[in-house]
Design a protein around this motif. Structure first.
Motif, PDB file in Angstrom:
ATOM      1  N   ALA A  24       7.261 -27.087  32.461  1.00 60.19           N
ATOM      2  CA  ALA A  24       6.318 -26.147  33.088  1.00 60.19           C
ATOM      3  C   ALA A  24       6.269 -24.840  32.304  1.00 60.19           C
ATOM      4  O   ALA A  24       5.187 -24.274  32.078  1.00 60.19           O
ATOM      5  CB  ALA A  24       6.711 -25.894  34.536  1.00 60.19           C
ATOM      6  N   LEU A  25       7.434 -24.380  31.861  1.00 64.83           N
ATOM      7  CA  LEU A  25       7.467 -23.128  31.089  1.00 64.83           C
ATOM      8  C   LEU A  25       6.765 -23.311  29.749  1.00 64.83           C
ATOM      9  O   LEU A  25       6.037 -22.435  29.279  1.00 64.83           O
ATOM     10  CB  LEU A  25       8.926 -22.677  30.886  1.00 64.83           C
ATOM     11  CG  LEU A  25       9.618 -22.158  32.148  1.00 64.83           C
ATOM     12  CD1 LEU A  25      11.119 -22.011  31.917  1.00 64.83           C
ATOM     13  CD2 LEU A  25       9.027 -20.812  32.581  1.00 64.83           C
ATOM     14  N   GLY A  30       2.409 -22.118  26.311  1.00 66.51           N
ATOM     15  CA  GLY A  30       1.818 -22.822  25.168  1.00 66.51           C
ATOM     16  C   GLY A  30       2.792 -22.951  24.007  1.00 66.51           C
ATOM     17  O   GLY A  30       2.426 -22.769  22.839  1.00 66.51           O
ATOM     18  N   ILE A  31       4.038 -23.250  24.337  1.00 59.45           N
ATOM     19  CA  ILE A  31       5.060 -23.414  23.289  1.00 59.45           C
ATOM     20  C   ILE A  31       5.811 -24.712  23.535  1.00 59.45           C
ATOM     21  O   ILE A  31       5.623 -25.348  24.578  1.00 59.45           O
ATOM     22  CB  ILE A  31       6.066 -22.218  23.277  1.00 59.45           C
ATOM     23  CG1 ILE A  31       6.720 -22.072  24.662  1.00 59.45           C
ATOM     24  CG2 ILE A  31       5.374 -20.921  22.875  1.00 59.45           C
ATOM     25  CD1 ILE A  31       7.788 -20.994  24.725  1.00 59.45           C
ATOM     26  N   SER A  32       6.660 -25.091  22.574  1.00 55.57           N
ATOM     27  CA  SER A  32       7.404 -26.343  22.734  1.00 55.57           C
ATOM     28  C   SER A  32       8.590 -26.129  23.684  1.00 55.57           C
ATOM     29  O   SER A  32       8.996 -24.984  23.940  1.00 55.57           O
ATOM     30  CB  SER A  32       7.925 -26.802  21.369  1.00 55.57           C
ATOM     31  OG  SER A  32       8.905 -25.877  20.940  1.00 55.57           O
ATOM     32  N   ARG A  33       9.157 -27.213  24.139  1.00 54.60           N
ATOM     33  CA  ARG A  33      10.336 -27.083  25.016  1.00 54.60           C
ATOM     34  C   ARG A  33      11.522 -26.527  24.245  1.00 54.60           C
ATOM     35  O   ARG A  33      12.354 -25.815  24.795  1.00 54.60           O
ATOM     36  CB  ARG A  33      10.672 -28.440  25.634  1.00 54.60           C
ATOM     37  CG  ARG A  33       9.631 -28.801  26.677  1.00 54.60           C
ATOM     38  CD  ARG A  33       9.931 -30.084  27.354  1.00 54.60           C
ATOM     39  NE  ARG A  33      11.151 -29.993  28.160  1.00 54.60           N
ATOM     40  CZ  ARG A  33      11.521 -30.939  29.004  1.00 54.60           C
ATOM     41  NH1 ARG A  33      10.796 -32.015  29.149  1.00 54.60           N
ATOM     42  NH2 ARG A  33      12.631 -30.801  29.695  1.00 54.60           N
ATOM     43  N   ALA A  34      11.546 -26.843  22.955  1.00 49.94           N
ATOM     44  CA  ALA A  34      12.640 -26.288  22.127  1.00 49.94           C
ATOM     45  C   ALA A  34      12.513 -24.762  22.068  1.00 49.94           C
ATOM     46  O   ALA A  34      13.517 -24.030  22.132  1.00 49.94           O
ATOM     47  CB  ALA A  34      12.589 -26.883  20.721  1.00 49.94           C
ATOM     48  N   ALA A  35      11.262 -24.288  21.990  1.00 52.80           N
ATOM     49  CA  ALA A  35      11.053 -22.826  21.945  1.00 52.80           C
ATOM     50  C   ALA A  35      11.431 -22.192  23.288  1.00 52.80           C
ATOM     51  O   ALA A  35      11.967 -21.075  23.325  1.00 52.80           O
ATOM     52  CB  ALA A  35       9.607 -22.521  21.578  1.00 52.80           C
TER      53      ALA A  35
END
Ligand code: BTN
Length: 317
Positions: A24-25, A30-35
């Motif tokens: 969700a974050l 609009g970023i990757s989950r790693a970010a």
């Protein structure tokens, strides 16, 4: 802090009534989950208590850093000066001491760019650690004052033990756990022949930061044992202990602390090298005496190590 996204993420977590998933974050920004994970790590380094599980997502817990007026200084009168960045809290506190600042002044910096350790060493002080100096005006004979650093180290070991970390003291005033250095103390004083004008006791604790690479020993951070911790709460916990110890030390010196110090010492019975009255010595550590000197058994003699550091001849357990 520059707004690199971590602050926006923090405000989302602050407003959320329930855990927020990484997915969700990631969508929201609009970023990757790693970010997302990277930003969460950044918040943790800054002392925010963010917990997270794969299943539920991230949640902001109460008890982050609050170096504000509400922090309990346990009888030390402050003021508490909190700066994002300083050369060295030690230099700032010394300057103010020389200009007549009151006992109990505390200077905290989120990061130091010229942090100093004992014996002229550089003290790496990135964001996430607890770097502070407290100004003391101890009413004790000058020769008694240096043992306050040992007392402060003992109180740090007790503070960390209370949080579940297997902390020990390493003479004279380091705090270790499982063979790694977590904290160090540096004291500087202005003396008159029969009194201490001021003492600045500087403490560096690796808390949420990545521990530095030290030349002579391994280092560790509090978070390795217990996860992210509020630095301000940690400081307040220690001040509570140290306020009592400080009063006791003024009345009776180091003697009432000796037993507890020795009980928490990582050096007991270990082979160490240090500097005695006649130069370098190697012997078995027998504990500290009432003057806070480390006694070594060297053959049949008992030799007092005067100052400086000692090195373990064999690796710490
Ligand atoms: C040591 O183990 O060598 C002592 C380290 C002391 C570091 C602290 S961090 C806060 C204060 N400001 C400094 O520049 N040094 C001390």
């Amino acid at each position: 802090m520059t707004n690199d996204g971590a602050r926006d993420l923090l405000s989302v977590l602050r407003r959320a009534a329930a855990p927020v998933s990484g997915a969700a974050l990631a969508r929201r920004f609009g970023i990757s989950r790693a970010a997302v994970h990277k930003r969460i790590e950044k918040l943790r380094v800054q002392g925010h208590r963010v917990t997270g599980t794969q299943r539920l997502g991230y949640r902001l817990r109460a008890g982050g850093d609050r170096f504000g007026p509400g922090l309990d200084l346990h009888g030390f009168g402050g003021p508490l000066l909190h700066r994002r960045r300083l050369g060295s809290t030690q230099d700032e506190a010394k300057d103010r001491a020389a200009r007549g600042a009151p006992e109990g002044l505390i200077v905290v910096a989120d990061r130091q760019v010229a942090g100093r350790g004992r014996r002229g060493r550089v003290w790496s002080s990135p964001a996430g650690g607890l770097w502070f100096s407290i100004l003391l005006r101890p009413v004790v004979p000058p020769e008694r004052a240096p043992t306050l650093a040992l007392v402060a180290a003992l109180d740090w070991a007790e503070t960390l033990i209370a949080r579940g970390i297997p902390a020990v003291v390493k003479w004279p005033n380091d705090v270790w756990a499982e063979g790694k250095k977590i904290a160090g103390i540096l004291t500087e004083m202005a003396l008159e022949p029969d009194r201490v004008q001021w003492m600045v006791l500087g403490v560096g604790v690796n808390v949420n930061n990545r521990p530095p690479a030290l030349p002579d020993t391994a280092a560790a951070s509090v978070r390795e044992w217990v996860g992210p911790v509020s630095r301000s709460e940690l400081l307040s916990d220690w001040l509570g202990r140290f306020a009592r110890s400080y009063a006791r030390h003024a009345r009776a010196g180091f003697a009432p602390f000796r037993h507890a110090y020795n009980a928490r010492s990582v050096l007991n019975g270990r082979w160490v090298t240090g500097v005695g009255p006649d130069g370098a010595v190697r012997g078995r550590a027998m504990g500290v005496d009432v003057e806070g000197r480390l006694r070594l058994a060297v053959g049949r003699r008992s030799v007092a190590v005067m100052g400086g550091d000692v090195s373990l001849v064999r690796p710490a357990r």
